[in-house]
Design a protein around this motif. Structure first.
Motif, PDB file in Angstrom:
ATOM      1  N   PHE A 125       0.861  -1.192   0.000  1.00  0.00           N
ATOM      2  CA  PHE A 125       0.000   0.000   0.000  1.00  0.00           C
ATOM      3  C   PHE A 125       0.896   1.240   0.000  1.00  0.00           C
ATOM      4  O   PHE A 125       1.859   1.316   0.781  1.00  0.00           O
ATOM      5  N   VAL A 126       0.583   2.198  -0.895  1.00  0.00           N
ATOM      6  CA  VAL A 126       1.394   3.414  -1.028  1.00  0.00           C
ATOM      7  C   VAL A 126       0.660   4.586  -0.384  1.00  0.00           C
ATOM      8  O   VAL A 126      -0.468   4.917  -0.781  1.00  0.00           O
ATOM      9  N   PHE A 127       1.289   5.198   0.602  1.00  0.00           N
ATOM     10  CA  PHE A 127       0.758   6.420   1.205  1.00  0.00           C
ATOM     11  C   PHE A 127       1.310   7.622   0.421  1.00  0.00           C
ATOM     12  O   PHE A 127       2.529   7.789   0.315  1.00  0.00           O
ATOM     13  N   THR A 128       0.408   8.428  -0.139  1.00  0.00           N
ATOM     14  CA  THR A 128       0.825   9.600  -0.922  1.00  0.00           C
ATOM     15  C   THR A 128       0.629  10.873  -0.102  1.00  0.00           C
ATOM     16  O   THR A 128       0.041  10.857   0.990  1.00  0.00           O
ATOM     17  N   ASN A 129       1.114  11.975  -0.676  1.00  0.00           N
ATOM     18  CA  ASN A 129       0.817  13.275  -0.076  1.00  0.00           C
ATOM     19  C   ASN A 129      -0.683  13.514  -0.117  1.00  0.00           C
ATOM     20  O   ASN A 129      -1.396  12.990  -0.990  1.00  0.00           O
ATOM     21  N   ASP A 130      -1.165  14.312   0.796  1.00  0.00           N
ATOM     22  CA  ASP A 130      -2.594  14.632   0.819  1.00  0.00           C
ATOM     23  C   ASP A 130      -2.977  15.424  -0.424  1.00  0.00           C
ATOM     24  O   ASP A 130      -2.178  16.209  -0.947  1.00  0.00           O
ATOM     25  N   PRO A 131      -4.204  15.246  -0.912  1.00  0.00           N
ATOM     26  CA  PRO A 131      -4.643  15.995  -2.090  1.00  0.00           C
ATOM     27  C   PRO A 131      -4.741  17.492  -1.799  1.00  0.00           C
ATOM     28  O   PRO A 131      -4.960  17.908  -0.657  1.00  0.00           O
ATOM     29  N   GLU A 132      -4.584  18.283  -2.862  1.00  0.00           N
ATOM     30  CA  GLU A 132      -4.687  19.732  -2.760  1.00  0.00           C
ATOM     31  C   GLU A 132      -5.592  20.242  -3.870  1.00  0.00           C
ATOM     32  O   GLU A 132      -5.622  19.684  -4.967  1.00  0.00           O
ATOM     33  N   VAL A 133      -6.307  21.323  -3.591  1.00  0.00           N
ATOM     34  CA  VAL A 133      -7.159  21.977  -4.583  1.00  0.00           C
ATOM     35  C   VAL A 133      -6.611  23.372  -4.830  1.00  0.00           C
ATOM     36  O   VAL A 133      -6.491  24.173  -3.902  1.00  0.00           O
ATOM     37  N   SER A 134      -6.260  23.652  -6.092  1.00  0.00           N
ATOM     38  CA  SER A 134      -5.712  24.965  -6.435  1.00  0.00           C
ATOM     39  C   SER A 134      -6.764  25.893  -7.034  1.00  0.00           C
ATOM     40  O   SER A 134      -6.704  27.105  -6.851  1.00  0.00           O
ATOM     41  N   SER A 135      -7.741  25.349  -7.747  1.00  0.00           N
ATOM     42  CA  SER A 135      -8.782  26.190  -8.351  1.00  0.00           C
ATOM     43  C   SER A 135      -9.959  25.318  -8.750  1.00  0.00           C
ATOM     44  O   SER A 135      -9.856  24.087  -8.835  1.00  0.00           O
ATOM     45  N   PHE A 136     -11.074  25.976  -8.998  1.00  0.00           N
ATOM     46  CA  PHE A 136     -12.223  25.289  -9.568  1.00  0.00           C
ATOM     47  C   PHE A 136     -13.035  26.295 -10.374  1.00  0.00           C
ATOM     48  O   PHE A 136     -12.983  27.502 -10.147  1.00  0.00           O
ATOM     49  N   TYR A 137     -13.757  25.776 -11.355  1.00  0.00           N
ATOM     50  CA  TYR A 137     -14.571  26.626 -12.226  1.00  0.00           C
ATOM     51  C   TYR A 137     -15.734  25.796 -12.760  1.00  0.00           C
ATOM     52  O   TYR A 137     -15.551  24.614 -13.051  1.00  0.00           O
TER      53      TYR A 137
END
Length: 683
Positions: A125-137
């Motif tokens: 199992f691979v633990f990744t960095n937490d997700p990030e949101v930069s923008s939405f439209y």
């Protein structure tokens, strides 16, 4: 480590011995068979998740529900066993990952009542960095929700069930979003059921991604729901004429939706939406009448096709569309043919009268002779003088000149790409990004915010985008982009109290796209209505410069007459009172009017100023200054200086209200081609 083989099941009776305080031992036997099983772990899914945890992992194996006390770990991080789910059985077990500080691969180990079992070594199992949101439209939605929100960020593929939520004093959570790639996903905005939510209510928006909760510092507004009105005709039945667009009226139609987000059906077929304003939708129905059914495919009671509009979570019944029968179509065609023939006859008659009058006036100067020959060509339907053909450029050359300000010969546009496979693939990928509205808008906004970019650089970006999208037949998409950018500019201008000067300058990508949009959409208008007058003005300036006359009229008078004619045509064609008001101009002017209303701009002149700045000062002034942009002519420097003066005079007149009004009065008394005949006879 090799995977261990499972031991066979064992069963037998259970004997329980109990020793009393006095030392006596009592034995009891459990009559039912007790089964001893050897659990085995074979696999698990998914194999990736954020380091903050929250990923629900399904463990697959044999007898994985054996035992009372089961514990699971990925490396040193525990994974909480959830035995309440209905999918838990002998072959499936669920656990939820917890937070870990490291981003690495970890092996799965499970303890069944203390007995350790390991998953195969190669399954980690691979633990990744937490997700990030930069923008939405887009950054708006309607109260009823259902609008597609394109989200950009990173590490989205490590999330199982991302959801969007709206915080309006109470949380409203969407259905799971659809992850498209590592950095893109699409969420559907949830309905916000609060009576106190009004139009333009700003709310907080966030995203739940497994155990990660993000609430980016970005504005989001909830708008009033659109309302589409049913057909007002009896029985909600609308008569339809083939070849025309279907018009559906309503209110708040484009507050939180674009034309591409609205779906109109006629029976089971689509009515392609081509435009959407605040109060009106236009769509193109199928050429042939669809089946007379409703949206579920069931035959309607009146045998006609049901018309419905779907936007977001809303579904509106509009009525029924009645197509003409084959016999009615023939009759309508005959009537239209008769009307067209009468109109043509009337036009030819008027033209012949004008020709006769011009001949009687003996206007023998160069410009009058050319005008007369033009009228004869049009009236007779033949070209008796090939040299008199208007040298108007074809659409491609016209577009290149108008959009690039005459820089079509710039080496930038002549440079050919090498047939490098990687280069071609990269360009194709970049093009696929450009036709993604969310990326293209972020791309343009980012470049607009770059203070180091010169005006020329922004102009180049603007007309390159226009050329790319226009050539690929994406004019509708380009129009929607332009409307979004124009709306954003209006909001900023209103906040900074600069609404009057919003379109005065030409230093933004949006303004270049706006100018190019008018140039493309008004090609036919320019060619049919203005091109001839501009050509005559050019010829008059050439005659004056070369002093080639012994004519009755002075060259200066000829130039004044031709200039006045061009000015009048440019001003009249763009007046909304004009009965043949060009559709592209009306479309954009209506949109500008709606922006004034939406932004609560009380200055009544703002809309007029925007229209003048966008059309007269950008499009018409450019044609007067550089007629070679649309005509196949060569202009000398001396003639170019004279045309520059004429263009500047037009700009000053349009910019000065008093001069504009004065010109309107003066045009009524000028002996121009358009109305000179009647005026001269009265004198």
């Amino acid at each position: 480590m090799h995977h261990r083989a499972s031991l066979p099941d064992e069963s037998g009776a259970i004997e329980v011995q109990v020793q009393a305080n006095d030392g006596a031992i009592q034995t009891a036997t459990y009559r039912k068979q007790f089964i001893y099983r050897d659990p085995d772990v074979l696999d698990f899914t998914p194999k990736i998740g954020p380091k903050s945890g929250g990923t629900m992992v399904t463990i697959i194996g044999q007898y994985v529900n054996a035992g009372r006390n089961i514990k699971a770990y990925f490396g040193a991080s525990s994974c909480h066993i959830d035995r309440t789910e209905s999918v838990v059985n002998e072959t499936h077990l669920l656990c939820i990952t917890t937070m870990t500080n490291a981003t690495n691969s970890a092996k799965l180990s499970i303890y069944f009542d203390g007995a350790e079992r390991l998953a195969p070594d190669y399954k980690t199992f691979v633990f990744t960095n937490d997700p990030e949101v930069s923008s939405f439209y887009p950054m708006t939605s309607m109260i009823s929700g259902g609008r597609a929100i394109n989200v950009t960020g990173q590490y989205f593929t490590s999330i199982q069930r991302p959801k969007m939520f709206v915080n309006a004093g109470k949380l409203f959570v969407s259905e799971p979003c659809m992850v498209h790639s590592f950095d893109k996903m699409k969420c559907i905005s949830p309905p916000v059921v609060l009576s106190r939510v009004k139009m333009d209510t700003q709310v907080l928006v966030g995203f739940i991604m497994d155990a990660v909760v993000l609430q980016p510092d970005l504005d989001f507004e909830i708008k009033d729901d659109p309302v589409y009105y049913p057909f007002a005709d009896d029985g909600n039945i609308k008569e339809y004429s083939r070849g025309r667009q279907l018009v559906i009226e309503g209110e708040n139609l484009n507050l939180a939706s674009m034309a591409s987000e609205v779906f109109v059906t006629i029976g089971e077929e689509e009515c392609r939406v081509v435009s959407l304003s605040d109060v009106q939708l236009n769509c193109v129905p199928p050429e042939d009448a669809p089946r007379g059914v409703n949206k579920t495919g069931i035959s309607s009671e009146n045998g006609l096709s049901e018309v419905r509009v779907k936007v977001g979570n809303l579904d509106f019944f509009i009525g029924y569309l009645k197509y003409p029968t084959a016999e009615q179509s023939k009759i309508s065609g005959a009537i239209l043919g008769l009307v067209a023939a009468l109109a043509l006859l009337l036009i030819i008659t008027i033209l012949i009268i004008v020709i006769c009058y011009l001949r009687n006036r003996k206007l023998d100067n160069q410009i009058a002779e050319e005008v007369e020959n033009w009228l004869e060509i049009i009236a007779m339907g033949t070209r008796t003088r090939p040299d008199m053909v208007l040298p108007f450029l074809d659409f491609c050359n016209y577009t290149a000149n108008m959009i690039t300000d005459g820089q079509a010969d710039n080496p930038l546009f002549k440079r050919r790409l090498q047939s490098d496979t990687d280069c071609t693939k990269s360009l194709e990928q970049f093009y696929s990004l450009l036709v993604d509205e969310s990326f293209c808008l972020v791309f343009i906004r980012t470049l607009e915010d770059q203070t180091k970019m010169t005006t020329n650089h922004k102009a180049t970006v603007g007309y390159l985008l226009t050329i790319i999208l226009q050539r690929e037949r994406h004019m509708f998409y380009l129009t929607e982009l332009l409307k979004v950018l124009l709306a954003e500019t209006a909001v900023k201008a209103n906040k900074t109290k600069r609404t009057r000067s919003m379109l005065k300058r030409n230093d933004s990508i949006m303004e270049k796209i706006l100018t190019s949009w008018f140039a493309i959409t008004l090609y036919t208008l320019t060619k049919m209505c203005i091109g001839e007058s501009v050509f005559m003005m050019y010829k008059a300036v050439c005659v004056q410069h070369n002093k080639e006359t012994g004519n009755v009229m002075k060259p200066t008078d000829t130039v004044q007459r031709s200039v006045a004619t061009v000015f009048k045509e440019c001003l009249i064609v763009a007046r909304q009172q004009n009965p043949v008001f060009p559709a592209p101009i009306k479309y954009m002017f209506d949109f500008m009017d709606s922006l004034v209303v939406k932004n609560d701009i009380v200055d009544r002149d703002v809309a007029k100023i925007w229209k003048c700045d966008s059309l007269h000062l950008r499009f018409f002034a450019k044609i007067l200054k550089r007629p070679q942009s649309m005509l196949d002519i060569n202009i000398s420097r001396a003639v170019g200086r004279e045309l520059d003066k004429i263009s500047q005079a037009f700009v000053e007149i349009c910019s000065d209200t008093k001069k504009h009004q004065q010109l309107t009065r003066t045009l009524k008394t000028l002996n121009t081609f358009a109305d000179g005949c009647e005026h001269t006879s009265k004198k």
